[in-house]
Write a protein that holds these residues in place. Structure first.
Motif, short mmCIF file in Angstrom:
data_model
loop_
_atom_site.label_atom_id
_atom_site.label_comp_id
_atom_site.label_asym_id
_atom_site.label_seq_id
_atom_site.Cartn_x
_atom_site.Cartn_y
_atom_site.Cartn_z
N ALA A 163 9.63 9.86 -1.11
CA ALA A 163 10.52 8.72 -1.29
C ALA A 163 10.47 7.88 -0.03
O ALA A 163 10.90 8.31 1.04
N LEU A 164 9.95 6.65 -0.16
CA LEU A 164 9.66 5.82 1.02
C LEU A 164 10.85 5.71 1.98
O LEU A 164 10.71 5.90 3.18
N GLY A 165 12.03 5.41 1.42
CA GLY A 165 13.19 5.16 2.27
C GLY A 165 13.56 6.37 3.10
O GLY A 165 13.98 6.23 4.26
N ILE A 166 13.41 7.57 2.53
CA ILE A 166 13.77 8.77 3.29
C ILE A 166 12.66 9.14 4.26
O ILE A 166 12.92 9.63 5.36
N ASP A 167 11.41 8.89 3.87
CA ASP A 167 10.31 9.28 4.75
C ASP A 167 10.37 8.58 6.09
O ASP A 167 9.97 9.15 7.12
N VAL A 168 10.87 7.35 6.11
CA VAL A 168 10.96 6.63 7.38
C VAL A 168 11.75 7.46 8.39
O VAL A 168 11.39 7.57 9.56
N GLN A 169 12.83 8.08 7.92
CA GLN A 169 13.63 8.92 8.81
C GLN A 169 12.90 10.23 9.14
O GLN A 169 12.89 10.68 10.27
N MET A 170 12.28 10.86 8.14
CA MET A 170 11.77 12.22 8.31
C MET A 170 10.39 12.28 8.95
O MET A 170 10.01 13.31 9.48
N HIS A 171 9.62 11.19 8.85
CA HIS A 171 8.26 11.20 9.35
C HIS A 171 8.20 11.66 10.81
O HIS A 171 8.98 11.22 11.64
N ALA A 208 0.85 -1.19 0.00
CA ALA A 208 0.00 0.00 0.00
C ALA A 208 0.88 1.24 0.00
O ALA A 208 0.66 2.19 -0.75
N ALA A 209 1.94 1.19 0.82
CA ALA A 209 2.87 2.32 0.86
C ALA A 209 3.47 2.56 -0.51
O ALA A 209 3.60 3.71 -0.96
N MET A 210 3.77 1.48 -1.22
CA MET A 210 4.36 1.61 -2.55
C MET A 210 3.42 2.38 -3.49
O MET A 210 3.82 3.31 -4.17
N VAL A 211 2.13 1.97 -3.49
CA VAL A 211 1.17 2.62 -4.38
C VAL A 211 1.01 4.10 -4.01
O VAL A 211 1.02 4.98 -4.87
N PHE A 212 0.91 4.38 -2.72
CA PHE A 212 0.71 5.76 -2.30
C PHE A 212 1.93 6.62 -2.63
O PHE A 212 1.80 7.78 -3.01
N SER A 213 3.11 6.04 -2.48
CA SER A 213 4.33 6.78 -2.80
C SER A 213 4.35 7.11 -4.29
O SER A 213 4.59 8.25 -4.69
N ILE A 224 13.51 8.24 -8.44
CA ILE A 224 13.49 8.41 -6.98
C ILE A 224 12.48 7.45 -6.35
O ILE A 224 12.72 6.86 -5.30
N PHE A 225 11.34 7.27 -7.02
CA PHE A 225 10.35 6.35 -6.48
C PHE A 225 10.91 4.95 -6.34
O PHE A 225 10.81 4.32 -5.28
N PHE A 226 11.52 4.43 -7.43
CA PHE A 226 12.01 3.05 -7.37
C PHE A 226 13.13 2.90 -6.35
O PHE A 226 13.16 1.94 -5.58
N TRP A 227 14.01 3.87 -6.32
CA TRP A 227 15.11 3.83 -5.35
C TRP A 227 14.54 3.86 -3.92
O TRP A 227 14.92 3.06 -3.06
N GLY A 228 13.60 4.76 -3.72
CA GLY A 228 13.00 4.89 -2.38
C GLY A 228 12.29 3.61 -1.96
O GLY A 228 12.38 3.18 -0.81
#
Lengths: 540, 305
Positions: free
Chosen positions: A369-377, A310-315, B82-86
């Motif tokens: 960007a999912l990976g960065i949001d984990v830190q920034m959220h 779900a996070a993937m789709v929303f991102s 950026i999406f795929f990397w993220g």
């Protein structure tokens, strides 16, 4: 300068009752303006209190619960009582009928009702405020708000519930007005872009606000012990509340920013004296943003425990909402090309909007960007991001619009030197306050923290918080100066003609201030709103 | 290690940190590029086309297909990257390595309790270095969120199901661990540390951490320290300094002498007697064993003036 016109919408009738029972969209706009400025002051004082408390680690002025109540009231007042109604209910109300060349909105009584509903909702919010205020954050997350908070949550959520209807009434009125009341010859693509922005906003107001109403009502009913929806100890799901809440509150971000964009299109075209670049793209991108805005609420919940897919789709979808916003910025810049740019006060606000909104938008890429949001959220990075969008974007656009249409509303000009000075204070103060927050947020400083003395990084955080607090004081000073010269201009300001900036849209074709019926004679459309290549405006 | 804007450029304290920070810097460069274009562009355009005198008719140009295609397609390409990397980074943050050491986490207002595979418990998250650690977390009351900024990991802790996160400390040392979901009066005190130890020191710590913890450890482990100071300052709850033997006035106006039984009741049934001037917000401690209760009460008794 010409003498003031015989009778205008302000002088035509006198007495407090002539205001309280008015059906004139311009008077209702001023009543809204008066109220939202009071709430802006209240929300701003809370903000200063928060910044004072965070000036240094440890307790400074207020205790932990008082701090929690202060940030909740700051957010709730600024969002529900100030930003959401600000541009549509004040400038939209005042300008939409005039820009369309009509006498009033489609439903003048509904328009007045929306102001009374707003006041009624505001009373409930104030009731919560005089009891000290709720301490849940403006997001009212369950189960804290329903099961744990001991502060007046019901009155403020009920207030926000009522305020929603006011918002719906305004949106409904605008949609019908735009569909049905345009002057002869005013086709959809001859409307000023401001009207397109209002139209897109109104769509969201009507479609999303009921969801907030339902959500807050469920919360209130659960808190009263009537139903169980969110309480985990009785089989409810607290995360469901977040889905419901953001299903409204993400589109609400666009209720707040689209009107700001609507203003910027007008300001840049008029003060650059230039045909707007990419009219249709700007118009359609507003509608695209409005519709896409309904599909991205989950990006507030990347670490809430929702499925990673779900996070993937929303991102993925969230990134696509950035693209039309970026296109708008490029269009506005292209409008400047080969223009005749005058650095008036409204233009300064418009250019500041472009810069600040760009920072707000680009930092949104980090958060998307999912990976960065984990830190920034839930850190100050997010706080800085949404202040760049909401304040650097919407609030700067709102005050740009106020400075642009002030002569139209009151027939007088403000002191340009004082206004430029206040603008510089606001621009510098704003960036000092919030840019520092990006850095401390990236380092890990969480939001909604009353104290940061436990952290290993205490000294670094102290430095950034200190700069941020100084910035907030400069911001406060800027608004103080603005208040003085605006009020001064109402009584002593130089009188201005009907078209001080040389605009081509219809509001500049009538007197300043306009007569009650907006135009002495029904306007005939002789040119488009941005035909600066064909027509020279009069009186500049 | 080199830090800038809070993000590391060189030398990472954990593999997750490196993944996130590399992506951060990529997005940063892209953003700086667009910011420079917008800001620089505005300054140049304003300088070039500043109004002098009365404006005349201006250019009617309102389209440039090539330009519009470029500024629509270029951002799309970049955000897709950026999406795929993220997403890739996010999946690696979400899926823990198979050899992870599993530690259970209980969050409550307002402290963290870490439960190790051998049954021992701790108020601080002590972990060995170079060992992936998987946290299986749940909350006893509201939603909390566990955040370790240095490792770039965060996950909400829910009252009705388990959530997990994993990290690996590559360097021994102390790291902040905190709550980032607003949870009430003690939110900004819901803080503890990750203590990463070399493998041999960690094993030594594990042996020492067996059995009943000492009074001071229990005081932290059960979150007492969040609200009750030891130095006489009032917090969310009354201070422990000089508490035992004192006479307290309760919210209903009656008075009570603080003795062992009063302390026992206040720990097990915190809402039974509320001292005047304080809110009834203390959570009950159902997990506490009788040995621990004795040790804790002894510790509170020892806090005299």
């Amino acid at each position: 300068m010409e003498a003031a016109p015989r009778l205008n919408y302000i002088t035509q009738r006198k007495g407090i009752l002539s205001w309280l029972f008015t059906l004139d969209h311009k008077r209702i706009a001023l009543m809204y303006l008066f109220m939202i400025m009071i709430f802006f002051l209240a929300g701003g004082l809370y903000a200063l209190l928060l910044r004072l408390e965070l000036w240094a680690p440890g307790e400074q002025f207020i205790g932990q619960r008082a701090y929690n109540q202060a940030f909740t009231m700051h957010g709730a007042i600024m969002i529900f009582l100030f930003i959401i109604p600000s541009i549509p209910a004040v400038l939209g109300n005042f300008l939409l009928p005039i820009m369309l060349g009509t006498k009033d909105v489609a439903f003048p009584r509904l328009n007045l009702a929306s102001w009374y509903v707003y006041m009624f909702g505001a009373i409930f919010c104030l009731w919560s405020l005089v009891q000290g205020g709720a301490d849940t954050g403006w997001t009212f997350y369950t189960p804290y708000s329903t099961q744990h908070s001991e502060t007046p949550v019901i009155s403020i959520t009920f207030g926000a519930f009522i305020l929603g209807f006011s918002s719906i009434f305004t949106g409904l009125n605008f949609i019908v007005t735009i569909h049905k009341m345009r002057a002869p010859g005013m086709t959809w693509f001859k409307m000023p872009l401001f009207c397109w922005g209002m139209y897109a906003t109104a769509l969201i107001q009507i479609l999303a606000t009921p969801v907030l109403g339902i959500t807050l009502m469920l919360l209130i009913l659960e808190k009263l012990g009537i139903i169980v929806v969110f309480d985990p100890t009785r089989g409810g799901d607290p995360v469901l509340f977040q889905h419901f809440f953001w299903f409204y509150s993400h589109p609400a971000v666009y209720i707040m920013i689209l009107p700001g964009m609507a203003i910027i299109s007008e300001l840049i075209a008029v003060h650059a004296h230039k045909k707007i670049f990419g009219y249709k793209l700007i118009a359609f991108s507003s509608v695209a943003i409005a519709l896409l805005g309904f599909l991205v609420w989950g990006h507030h919940m990347f670490v809430s425990g929702q499925s990673p897919y779900a996070a993937m789709v929303f991102s993925f979808l969230s990134f696509y909402i950035g693209v039309p916003s970026g296109i708008k910025v490029f269009n506005w810049m292209a409008t400047l090309y080969k223009g005749s740019i005058s650095l008036t006060v409204p233009m300064l606000y418009a250019l500041a909007f472009l810069i600040l909104f760009t920072i707000g938008g680009l930092t949104g890429i980090f958060l998307g960007a999912l990976g960065i949001d984990v830190q920034m959220h839930d850190t100050y990075f997010v706080v800085a991001h949404f202040h760049y969008v909401m304040m650097g974007g919407t609030v700067f656009a709102f005050f740009g619009g106020i400075h642009h249409w002030w002569p139209k509303m009151f027939g007088r000009l403000y002191n340009r030197t004082a206004a430029t000075f206040a603008f510089v204070l606001l621009f510098v103060g704003f960036n000092l306050t919030f840019f520092t927050q990006f850095i401390m947020g990236a380092k890990g400083m969480p939001r909604r923290y009353w104290d940061y003395s436990d952290f290993l990084n205490e000294k670094t955080y102290h430095m950034y918080h200190g700069f941020s607090s100084i910035g907030a004081m400069i911001l406060g000073l800027g608004f103080f100066v603005m208040g003085i010269y605006l009020v001064h201009s109402l009584f002593r300001g130089q009188r201005c003609g009907s078209n001080p900036w040389g605009g081509l849209s219809l509001e500049w074709a009538t007197t300043s201030p306009p007569p009650t019926e907006n135009f002495e004679h029904p306007p005939r459309l002789t040119h488009g709103p941005y035909d600066y290549d064909k027509v020279l405006p009069e009186n500049i | 290690m080199l830090n800038l804007l809070g993000m590391q450029i060189l030398g990472a304290v954990s593999p997750t940190t490196k993944m996130v920070d590399d992506l951060f810097w990529f997005v940063f460069i892209v953003s700086a590029f667009f910011f420079a274009i917008v800001t620089g562009g505005i300054i140049i355009l304003v300088a070039l086309y500043r109004r002098r005198g009365k404006p005349g008719l201006t250019s009617g140009a309102s389209h440039n297909t090539a330009l519009e295609i470029v500024w629509s397609i270029l951002p799309v390409i970049l955000v897709v990257i950026i999406f795929f990397w993220g997403f890739q980074v996010f999946m690696r943050l979400s899926i823990s390595p198979g050899d992870s050491m599993e530690i259970r986490v209980t969050a409550r207002k307002w402290n963290w309790l870490f439960k190790y595979p051998d049954g021992s418990r701790s108020g601080q998250l002590v972990v060995p270095v170079e060992q992936p650690v998987r946290l299986v977390m749940s909350s006893e009351d509201v939603i909390h969120s566990l955040f370790i900024p240095d490792f770039r990991v965060k996950m909400d802790v829910l009252p009705n199901r388990y959530t997990t996160l994993w990290f690996q400390a590559d360097k021994a040392g102390e790291y902040d661990l905190l709550c980032t979901e607003f949870c009430g009066d003690g939110h900004s005190r819901m803080y503890t540390k990750v203590i990463a130890l070399p493998k041999d020191e960690f094993e030594k710590w594990q042996t020492e951490n067996q059995g009943t913890a000492s009074g001071p450890d229990l005081f932290v482990m059960y979150g007492c320290a969040t609200c009750h100071s030891l130095d006489g300052k009032p917090g969310i709850g009354p201070t422990m300094k000089g508490l035992h033997g004192k006479t307290e006035t309760l919210a209903d106006g009656t008075t009570v002498e603080v003795d062992d039984n009063y302390l026992r009741e206040s720990i097990l049934e915190p809402q039974a007697k509320i001292v005047r001037g304080y809110q009834p917000v203390m959570p009950a401690q159902p997990d506490i064993t009788s040995d621990e209760l004795d040790a804790l009460i002894d510790f509170i008794k020892s806090q005299q003036e």
